[in-house]
Design an enzyme around this catalytic site. Structure first.
Site, PDB file in Angstrom:
ATOM      1  N   PRO A  25      -8.813  -3.877  -3.195  1.00  0.00           N
ATOM      2  CA  PRO A  25      -7.468  -3.331  -2.955  1.00  0.00           C
ATOM      3  C   PRO A  25      -7.083  -2.259  -3.971  1.00  0.00           C
ATOM      4  O   PRO A  25      -7.690  -2.128  -5.038  1.00  0.00           O
ATOM      5  CB  PRO A  25      -6.565  -4.559  -3.103  1.00  0.00           C
ATOM      6  CG  PRO A  25      -7.451  -5.717  -2.848  1.00  0.00           C
ATOM      7  CD  PRO A  25      -8.793  -5.326  -3.372  1.00  0.00           C
ATOM      8  N   ARG A  26      -6.034  -1.541  -3.651  1.00  0.00           N
ATOM      9  CA  ARG A  26      -5.653  -0.379  -4.442  1.00  0.00           C
ATOM     10  C   ARG A  26      -5.289  -0.708  -5.880  1.00  0.00           C
ATOM     11  O   ARG A  26      -5.635   0.037  -6.799  1.00  0.00           O
ATOM     12  CB  ARG A  26      -4.472   0.327  -3.756  1.00  0.00           C
ATOM     13  CG  ARG A  26      -4.873   0.969  -2.452  1.00  0.00           C
ATOM     14  CD  ARG A  26      -3.695   1.527  -1.701  1.00  0.00           C
ATOM     15  NE  ARG A  26      -4.166   2.216  -0.505  1.00  0.00           N
ATOM     16  CZ  ARG A  26      -3.364   2.830   0.353  1.00  0.00           C
ATOM     17  NH1 ARG A  26      -2.057   2.810   0.163  1.00  0.00           N
ATOM     18  NH2 ARG A  26      -3.865   3.448   1.408  1.00  0.00           N
ATOM     19  N   ASP A  27      -4.564  -1.795  -6.085  1.00  0.00           N
ATOM     20  CA  ASP A  27      -4.159  -2.115  -7.452  1.00  0.00           C
ATOM     21  C   ASP A  27      -5.374  -2.440  -8.312  1.00  0.00           C
ATOM     22  O   ASP A  27      -5.454  -2.021  -9.472  1.00  0.00           O
ATOM     23  CB  ASP A  27      -3.142  -3.265  -7.458  1.00  0.00           C
ATOM     24  CG  ASP A  27      -3.682  -4.545  -6.832  1.00  0.00           C
ATOM     25  OD1 ASP A  27      -4.433  -4.460  -5.841  1.00  0.00           O
ATOM     26  OD2 ASP A  27      -3.348  -5.642  -7.333  1.00  0.00           O
TER      27      ASP A  27
ATOM     28  N   GLU B  84      -7.674   6.709   1.183  1.00  0.00           N
ATOM     29  CA  GLU B  84      -8.486   5.560   0.804  1.00  0.00           C
ATOM     30  C   GLU B  84      -9.677   5.382   1.742  1.00  0.00           C
ATOM     31  O   GLU B  84     -10.676   4.760   1.377  1.00  0.00           O
ATOM     32  CB  GLU B  84      -7.629   4.291   0.817  1.00  0.00           C
ATOM     33  CG  GLU B  84      -8.368   3.059   0.343  1.00  0.00           C
ATOM     34  CD  GLU B  84      -7.526   1.804   0.441  1.00  0.00           C
ATOM     35  OE1 GLU B  84      -8.118   0.728   0.606  1.00  0.00           O
ATOM     36  OE2 GLU B  84      -6.293   1.901   0.361  1.00  0.00           O
TER      37      GLU B  84
ATOM     38  N   ARG C  72       0.485  -3.153  -1.454  1.00  0.00           N
ATOM     39  CA  ARG C  72       0.241  -2.878  -0.032  1.00  0.00           C
ATOM     40  C   ARG C  72      -1.230  -2.579   0.211  1.00  0.00           C
ATOM     41  O   ARG C  72      -1.818  -1.736  -0.469  1.00  0.00           O
ATOM     42  CB  ARG C  72       1.086  -1.683   0.429  1.00  0.00           C
ATOM     43  CG  ARG C  72       0.792  -1.300   1.878  1.00  0.00           C
ATOM     44  CD  ARG C  72       1.710  -0.209   2.360  1.00  0.00           C
ATOM     45  NE  ARG C  72       1.473   1.071   1.747  1.00  0.00           N
ATOM     46  CZ  ARG C  72       0.495   1.923   2.101  1.00  0.00           C
ATOM     47  NH1 ARG C  72      -0.348   1.583   3.066  1.00  0.00           N
ATOM     48  NH2 ARG C  72       0.371   3.086   1.519  1.00  0.00           N
TER      49      ARG C  72
END
Length: 671
Positions: A337-339, A286, A464
């Site tokens: 964020p990742r989601d 990331e 996370r």
């Protein structure tokens, strides 16, 4: 009254951990020499815990299924580790790390645990530097930081794209010191197949020697599970192929509640799959989103031309590109964020704008960063009127210094030079926020049985943040468990050595042996992978980046049918009394076939969208947040802890209500 007791200390949030440590019971050094602790797993959580417990004086038995502790999957972590040291002077603090983590987890974390995590994060960096971890440094020799998704500060410490490897080597060296002193007894190539309870307390494990096939009994006064997550329930994931959920699932079946299994992270920055023959997917850190910009073509004709090889992405001008994260989330841009980033990529690809042959890829482009760094270096080096070629050369050198091994890895896999043409990425299953339920002490619902790191549920809520996995693993192992386990073990100083020739060990070994014999004697017609792939397809299609009630009900029925067929038709070649990787896989996939059904049951129960759990029925219909996840705090602000009752469909739900006293529950926006 819930049967769950989180044991969160009273008092102000910022004082809870300090006050708690001041008042817990301790074990004196002479008594520690007579107490045994088993640690299952030797990644960052297990390795740091084993080393620290042994350093304190306990006798430790450590188990890993790999041929060495340093082969644990933590070694694959790339981008970095968070800590609230505020070295950049950009406004970071313990509270801000705490806030970002709770918000990033979509307000589904336990406040007290997350604040403690933020509080001890700074100690982790000092510990690792003392071990010789080669963190990146700035021009003045100070530790460098970069930013990760979901935050507005730079708090991530890193060692190029090899942070997990370097941190694991630090923990491994600490372990080796204790192994040499005889304080850690190391069992490589051993797999835990069951936990043994005596009078309700965890008193040991049954393990299989993976080289000889021998079944072994090991006793201890406490057992610590640090065996990682269950991402491989999807078959294709960024996890190592050996990563599994067996240790966590076995303790669940012996009384440890399993929490929030539907909270699974889909990582937005992975190399897209290239065919049905693949057995795993590859993560691209990331950290690349710090400097890489994510886009797809604006026009469908350009998408089709790229897929057909008639057009190269480098031929599209800036106004022909849709930098969709920057467009939709201007405040955070590519560092959402990742989601959020994953669902945004899925939305663009579902709309037909995917740029590879399968239609499942978007671009991650470093052109702007290379140009920006090149111009900066030209000024630093006093180069007047630098040519475009020189600027590119200087910029590529900076990018190589920061991300070189990641670019090299991409080129080896894809056979394209990411300095010259944009990377192609697509979301893939990565980390699991769900796991074994633990209280503030990191103890499960079984007395004397602890769970740390990714194997537990405790700190990340429904999503996370990047660079927080390494932080939690090392916080649990170095700075939390060694305190909290002492409180329990202080009552065990008169217990004496735990014998293994007892009915409880006999029964546990008998169950393990019968299960192994079943697999090697079953005359089926399909391989273990045949069933694992089928499970993975159901999970990805119906429990993946988005879920709905109909699909989840279908998933539960389909997984149960696959499980029943598995026990009738699985074929395991070889015998039990030898090295037999297919036998190892059979036991692990059998566990995934149960966990997968509980996963779907949990997702069906949670009729809201939060973090990595996105229910299509729960979406913002209008307003600024239109199309984003719609949380339901009134009905679902709780931890879902499932009690084993035989079939996964019969699992009983227990709720731990989440209290937010220091953070206001509000809509999660990155716009």
């Amino acid at each position: 009254m819930s049967v769950l007791d989180s044991k969160i200390p009273k008092g102000p949030l910022k004082d809870k951990w300090t006050t708690y440590k001041d008042k817990i019971n301790l074990v004196n050094p002479a008594n520690k020499r007579n107490i045994d602790v088993i640690v299952v797993g030797t990644g960052l959580a297990g390795g740091s815990a084993a080393a620290t417990l042994a350093e304190l004086g306990y006798r430790v038995k450590a188990f890993c299924y790999q041929d060495s502790p340093r082969r644990a999957h933590s070694i694959a972590a790339q981008g970095g580790i968070n800590a609230a040291k505020n070295y950049q002077g950009d406004g970071d603090s313990t509270y801000r790390l705490f806030y970002d983590t709770v918000k990033g987890g979509d307000y589904r974390s336990r406040e007290a645990n997350v604040y403690r995590l933020a509080e001890v994060s700074t100690n982790i960096i000092d510990q690792c530097v003392a071990q010789g971890v080669p963190f990146a440094r700035d021009y003045g020799g100070l530790l460098d930081n970069r930013s990760f998704g979901g935050v507005l500060v730079s708090r991530t410490f890193y060692a190029k794209g090899q942070t997990g490897q370097q941190l694991l080597l630090g923990a491994y060296s600490a372990m080796n010191r204790q192994i040499a002193r005889g304080k850690i007894e190391m069992f490589n190539r051993h797999e835990m197949l069951d936990v043994v309870k005596v009078n309700g307390k965890a008193r040991g494990i049954i393990a299989r020697n993976l080289v000889t096939g021998e079944i072994e009994r090991h006793s201890a006064h406490a057992v610590v599970i640090a065996s990682g997550g269950y991402g491989n329930v999807y078959f294709l994931s960024t996890n190592a192929m050996g990563s599994n959920a067996t240790a966590a699932w076995k303790i669940h079946k012996k009384g440890a509640f399993f929490a929030n299994p539907c909270y699974t992270q889909i990582h937005p920055t992975c190399i897209p799959r290239s065919g049905d023959y693949q057995s795993k997917l590859t993560l691209m850190s990331e950290s690349l989103r710090n400097d890489g910009r994510i886009w797809v073509p604006k026009k469908m004709e350009d998408v089709l031309a790229i897929r057909e090889g008639k057009l190269k992405p480098t031929q599209l001008s800036e106004d022909q590109r849709d930098y969709y994260l920057e467009r939709r989330y201007p405040a955070f841009g590519n560092l959402v964020p990742r989601d959020v980033a994953s669902r945004a990529a899925k939305e663009r690809c579902d709309a037909g704008f995917g740029v590879n042959a399968t239609g499942e890829a978007v671009y991650l482009d470093f052109k702007s960063a290379i140009e920006r760094y090149g111009l900066e270096q030209a000024k630093i080096q006093g180069i007047q009127n630098a040519s475009k070629e020189k600027i590119t050369e200087l910029g590529e050198a900076v990018v190589e210094e920061k991300y070189g091994n990641l670019f090299q890895m991409y080129e080896k896999i894809v056979d394209e030079n990411p300095y010259k043409t944009p990377m192609m990425i697509y979301p893939a299953t990565h980390y699991t926020m769900g796991g074994v339920w633990v209280d503030y002490n990191l103890m499960t619902t079984v007395e004397g049985l602890y769970c740390i790191g990714e194997a537990n549920f405790s700190d990340h809520g429904a999503n996370r943040l990047g660079a927080s996995a390494l932080m939690q693993g090392l916080a649990d192992g170095y700075f939390v468990l060694p305190y909290t386990i002492g409180d329990y073990l202080s009552h065990e100083i008169r217990t004496g050595k735990i014998p293994t020739d007892t009915p409880e060990f006999d029964e546990a070994e008998k169950e393990v042996t019968e299960r192994i014999n079943f697999f090697v004697n079953n005359k089926g017609s399909h391989s273990v992978d045949y069933f694992h792939k089928r499970l993975g397809k159901v999970m990805w299609d119906k429990c993946g980046m988005s879920r709905n009630a109909e699909g989840l009900k279908e998933a539960m029925a389909e997984i149960k049918a696959i499980r029943e067929e598995f026990y009738k038709e699985v074929k395991v070649p070889g015998s039990a009394n030898e090295m037999n990787p297919e036998l190892e896989k059979a036991g692990r996939v059998a566990d995934f076939l149960e966990l997968g059904e509980l996963f779907a049951k949990d997702a069906l129960m949670r009729e809201e969208s939060c973090g990595g759990h996105f229910r299509e029925e729960s979406v913002e219909i209008d307003g600024e947040q239109k199309g984003e996840a719609k949380r339901n705090d009134k009905d679902y602000a709780f931890v879902a802890a499932w009690e084993y009752k035989g079939e996964p469909s019969d699992a009983v739900l227990h709720k731990e209500q989440l209290e937010f006293k220091d953070i206001e529950l509000k809509q999660r926006s990155y716009k």
